[in-house]
Design a protein around this motif. Structure first.
Motif, PDB file in Angstrom:
ATOM      1  N   ILE A 113       1.076  -1.184  -0.087  1.00  0.00           N
ATOM      2  CA  ILE A 113       0.043  -0.034   0.115  1.00  0.00           C
ATOM      3  C   ILE A 113       0.829   1.055  -0.008  1.00  0.00           C
ATOM      4  O   ILE A 113       0.447   2.341  -0.760  1.00  0.00           O
ATOM      5  CB  ILE A 113      -1.003  -0.016   1.227  1.00  0.00           C
ATOM      6  N   LEU A 160       0.834   4.302  -2.704  1.00  0.00           N
ATOM      7  CA  LEU A 160       0.619   5.788  -2.227  1.00  0.00           C
ATOM      8  C   LEU A 160       1.790   6.245  -2.921  1.00  0.00           C
ATOM      9  O   LEU A 160       1.552   7.830  -3.288  1.00  0.00           O
ATOM     10  CB  LEU A 160       0.789   5.960  -0.937  1.00  0.00           C
ATOM     11  N   SER A 219      -4.262  15.265 -10.596  1.00  0.00           N
ATOM     12  CA  SER A 219      -4.880  14.602  -9.352  1.00  0.00           C
ATOM     13  C   SER A 219      -5.841  13.484  -9.706  1.00  0.00           C
ATOM     14  O   SER A 219      -6.003  12.785  -8.617  1.00  0.00           O
ATOM     15  CB  SER A 219      -5.280  15.868  -8.674  1.00  0.00           C
ATOM     16  N   PHE A 220      -6.516  13.613 -10.736  1.00  0.00           N
ATOM     17  CA  PHE A 220      -7.595  12.624 -10.862  1.00  0.00           C
ATOM     18  C   PHE A 220      -6.856  11.191 -10.877  1.00  0.00           C
ATOM     19  O   PHE A 220      -7.368  10.243 -10.315  1.00  0.00           O
ATOM     20  CB  PHE A 220      -8.028  12.769 -12.270  1.00  0.00           C
ATOM     21  N   GLY A 231      -6.213  10.244  -7.415  1.00  0.00           N
ATOM     22  CA  GLY A 231      -7.411   9.754  -6.866  1.00  0.00           C
ATOM     23  C   GLY A 231      -7.658   8.449  -7.399  1.00  0.00           C
ATOM     24  O   GLY A 231      -8.107   7.439  -6.497  1.00  0.00           O
ATOM     25  N   LEU A 232      -7.685   8.054  -8.680  1.00  0.00           N
ATOM     26  CA  LEU A 232      -7.815   6.709  -9.231  1.00  0.00           C
ATOM     27  C   LEU A 232      -6.969   5.563  -8.647  1.00  0.00           C
ATOM     28  O   LEU A 232      -7.465   4.680  -8.253  1.00  0.00           O
ATOM     29  CB  LEU A 232      -7.819   6.456 -10.804  1.00  0.00           C
ATOM     30  N   LEU A 279      -5.416   5.766  -5.677  1.00  0.00           N
ATOM     31  CA  LEU A 279      -5.772   5.465  -4.265  1.00  0.00           C
ATOM     32  C   LEU A 279      -7.141   4.594  -4.425  1.00  0.00           C
ATOM     33  O   LEU A 279      -7.014   3.578  -3.503  1.00  0.00           O
ATOM     34  CB  LEU A 279      -6.185   6.814  -3.672  1.00  0.00           C
ATOM     35  N   PHE A 280      -8.101   4.950  -5.177  1.00  0.00           N
ATOM     36  CA  PHE A 280      -9.485   4.425  -4.921  1.00  0.00           C
ATOM     37  C   PHE A 280      -9.308   2.814  -5.367  1.00  0.00           C
ATOM     38  O   PHE A 280      -9.808   1.944  -4.751  1.00  0.00           O
ATOM     39  CB  PHE A 280     -10.327   5.216  -6.039  1.00  0.00           C
ATOM     40  N   VAL A 339      -5.580   1.247  -3.534  1.00  0.00           N
ATOM     41  CA  VAL A 339      -5.481   1.134  -2.153  1.00  0.00           C
ATOM     42  C   VAL A 339      -7.057   0.639  -1.679  1.00  0.00           C
ATOM     43  O   VAL A 339      -7.035  -0.264  -0.896  1.00  0.00           O
ATOM     44  CB  VAL A 339      -5.492   2.331  -1.490  1.00  0.00           C
ATOM     45  N   GLY A 340      -8.048   1.313  -2.255  1.00  0.00           N
ATOM     46  CA  GLY A 340      -9.458   0.780  -1.730  1.00  0.00           C
ATOM     47  C   GLY A 340      -9.745  -0.330  -2.307  1.00  0.00           C
ATOM     48  O   GLY A 340     -10.659  -1.005  -1.837  1.00  0.00           O
ATOM     49  N   SER A 360      -6.018  -3.752  -2.550  1.00  0.00           N
ATOM     50  CA  SER A 360      -5.523  -3.855  -1.270  1.00  0.00           C
ATOM     51  C   SER A 360      -6.486  -4.652  -0.326  1.00  0.00           C
ATOM     52  O   SER A 360      -6.305  -5.436   0.341  1.00  0.00           O
ATOM     53  CB  SER A 360      -4.716  -2.793  -0.780  1.00  0.00           C
ATOM     54  N   VAL A 361      -7.475  -4.027  -0.476  1.00  0.00           N
ATOM     55  CA  VAL A 361      -8.705  -4.598   0.141  1.00  0.00           C
ATOM     56  C   VAL A 361      -8.995  -6.094  -0.125  1.00  0.00           C
ATOM     57  O   VAL A 361      -9.198  -6.989   0.734  1.00  0.00           O
ATOM     58  CB  VAL A 361     -10.108  -3.744   0.107  1.00  0.00           C
ATOM     59  N   ASP A 416      -9.073  18.639 -18.347  1.00  0.00           N
ATOM     60  CA  ASP A 416      -8.745  17.192 -18.861  1.00  0.00           C
ATOM     61  C   ASP A 416      -9.455  16.359 -18.318  1.00  0.00           C
ATOM     62  O   ASP A 416      -9.900  15.060 -19.185  1.00  0.00           O
ATOM     63  CB  ASP A 416      -7.287  17.139 -18.480  1.00  0.00           C
TER      64      ASP A 416
END
Lengths: 166, 420
Positions: A37, A41, A53-54, A57-58, A60-61, A64-65, A68-69, A127
């Protein structure tokens, strides 16, 4: 003169490499997941540095989300994994061969491909909206997008078939 | 500038004033920005802590009233009027407690988990818009998506806490937390997309600016489904399986003591309140309210009031709901919320697309058509539910019929045979 961005790049790259090494050498699968993880990150941090940044976010989501879960759930429902045993699940020789083959192949590919030095198309300031339009544009990536969704749908149906009551 | 003019746009003016003062001291623009931004971040971090001190008191008082008790009082203590400072006293007490790491626990992971959960709960406040331009930490263009992405880190800190404690209650709590949060993320995401579709942007600020009518009017069903999914995400009753205190002590943070326990407790309340604020931002018009155009600072007041309203609803649920079983929670999600959210998403997308293609520009006109579409979906759902219920009842009847014949109740006056 080294810029602030380069300093951050070096810090993140260092953390990522360390985390990756710790991930493959950790004796407990759960610790490996945690190090993984941290690596994810770090990738998200790279995207932030690149000004996307999108994508961060993707990253992470999804990684990680979701991934990893999923790993954690797999660890949880696997007998014996939650019992805090301290033994390695690695077969060092096979792992080394696979890793070397993978690393060599990827390096060869990266060296072979003539990478574009400029963006392939002009990116408008909005974008995110552009990405959405490109994804459903019949002349661009609509086919791939729909095939991917079809694949996910098949996976969903397959999962339902496996768990249905008989 | 008069006092009232200063107060009308308080936060922006303070920022300007601070910038002016620092520039006057001879700092360069970069240093000035660094100091001003640091001050802003500190305010943003302090705000949840201060509000939570009040919210814990509020929750205890409201629940006490529901249960016909008085809750914390100032009798014989110095807790202030209505025991308002009881939480401060509790906080001081918990800070003095010993931090115990159980023998055999995974030390590093055990200690990192409470830090992570608190950090993530604070990081969400960065994107909440407390008012128009200049009253938000950062207006990220992925705003609401950032909040959802951070949710997965909260989940992970729960897993870390539960796994590292080496306690079976913590393990059970973790299992429940993971299955519950992962499942409820799906309807939550689907309902999140509907306001985003109407806005055409993920930015929280733009979502608020689009809401000439609060989105709860054109989107009542997504609002309700989102609210339920949000309850499950923050683990409030009736979805309180992850830390069901009557069954598994405290779930994933059973083994924690002192301020490490306090971190989980704080993070839980901060998450409850920030979830309320995000719900208000998405569906109740955020900082919009009367007189915001003349006094932008009022936006923060409106948002906090709306958030408080939602928080009180959460506390009402907490005080009055029974605890569902984990299988009921998951069945409710997969068999009811997910299909409903999916259908609503499709209907809202179609109606919105048709309306914009036809050329209905005014948001208020589209809002009423969307409301009608939502009502139709709601009525159909009720019809389907009634049909389902009738079929189930018929099945139950068919199954229980022979049993009734076999086990017909004995008449009251019949005498039992000897020795039976």
């Amino acid at each position: 003169m080294i810029t602030l961005q380069q300093i951050f790049f070096l810090i993140i790259a260092g953390v990522m490499l360390g985390a990756a090494i710790m991930m493959v050498s950790a004796r407990q699968v759960f610790h490996s997941t945690l190090w993984m993880i941290l690596t994810f990150l770090g990738v998200a941090g790279f995207y932030v540095l690149l000004g996307s940044s999108f994508m961060a976010g993707l990253q992470l989501f999804i990684y990680v989300g979701a991934i990893s879960v999923l790993t954690v759930i797999a660890i949880m429902v696997t007998r014996g994994m939650m019992r805090h045993h301290r033994h390695s699940f690695n077969d060092p020789l096979t792992a080394a061969i696979a890793a070397l083959a993978c690393f060599g192949g990827l390096t060869w590919l990266i060296v072979q491909i003539p990478w574009p030095t400029r963006p392939l198309m002009d990116i408008p300031p909005d974008d995110l909206a552009f990405l959405g339009q490109v994804l459903i544009d019949p002349n661009r990536y609509m086919l791939l997008f729909e095939v991917a969704s079809l694949l996910l749908f098949v996976v969903l149906v397959g999962a339902l078939y496996i768990v249905r009551e008989r | 500038m008069t006092f009232w003019q200063f107060m009308a746009n308080f936060f922006v003016n303070v920022r300007l004033w601070l910038t002016g003062v620092l520039t006057g001291w001879g700092l360069g623009p970069f240093q000035v920005r660094l100091v001003v931004d640091a001050a802003g971040s500190l305010t943003l971090v302090a705000l949840p802590f201060v509000s939570v001190l009040f919210l814990i008191w509020l929750a205890r008082k409201v629940i006490a009233r529901i249960q016909d008790r008085l809750g914390p009082t100032n009798a014989g203590t110095w807790a202030g009027p209505f025991a308002l400072f009881q939480t401060v006293a509790d906080a001081v007490k918990i800070l003095t407690k010993e931090l115990i790491v159980p023998r055999g626990a995974d030390r590093a992971v055990f200690i990192i988990a409470p830090m992570l959960v608190l950090a993530v709960s604070l990081a969400i406040w960065m994107v909440i818009p407390f008012g128009p331009e200049g009253m938000q930490g950062v207006d990220l263009d992925l705003g609401i998506f950032y909040v959802v992405a951070l949710g997965s880190l909260t989940l992970f800190s729960m897993v870390m806490a539960g796994w590292s404690s080496r306690n079976k209650y913590a393990d059970v709590g973790t299992f429940r937390a993971v299955s519950q949060i992962v499942s409820y993320e799906i309807p939550q995401m689907m309902c999140l997309i509907t306001p985003v579709m109407l806005t055409g942007s993920l930015s929280m600020q733009k979502i608020v600016l689009t809401q000439e009518l609060p989105f709860i009017i054109p989107l009542p069903i997504p609002a309700v489904v989102y609210f339920l999914a949000m309850l499950a995400e923050v683990g409030r009753l009736p979805f309180e399986q992850a830390e069901a205190d009557a069954e598994i002590v405290a779930g994933y943070f059973t083994e924690y003591s002192g301020m490490m326990f306090g971190s989980f407790y704080l993070a839980e309340f901060i998450n409850n309140f920030s979830a309320s604020l995000i719900f208000s931002t998405l569906f109740l018009g955020g900082w919009r309210g009367p007189w915001v155009d003349v006094a932008p600072a009022l936006g923060a007041v409106w948002l906090l009031l709306k958030g408080l309203l939602i928080f009180i609803v959460l506390v009402f649920f907490w005080g009055s709901m029974p605890r569902l079983r984990i299988d009921q929670i998951l069945a409710f999600n997969w068999k009811f919320l997910v299909p409903l959210a999916l259908v609503t998403l499709l209907v809202v997308g179609l109606v919105e697309k048709i309306l914009t293609t036809v050329g209905v520009e005014a948001f208020t006109t589209r809002a009423w058509v969307l409301l009608a579409a939502n009502v139709v979906v709601g009525l159909v759902t009720l019809g389907v539910l009634r049909l389902y219920e009738r079929r189930e009842a018929r099945k139950r009847e068919a199954r229980s019929f022979p049993l009734q014949v076999l086990e017909a109740p004995r008449p009251l006056d019949s005498t039992y045979p000897e020795g039976s």
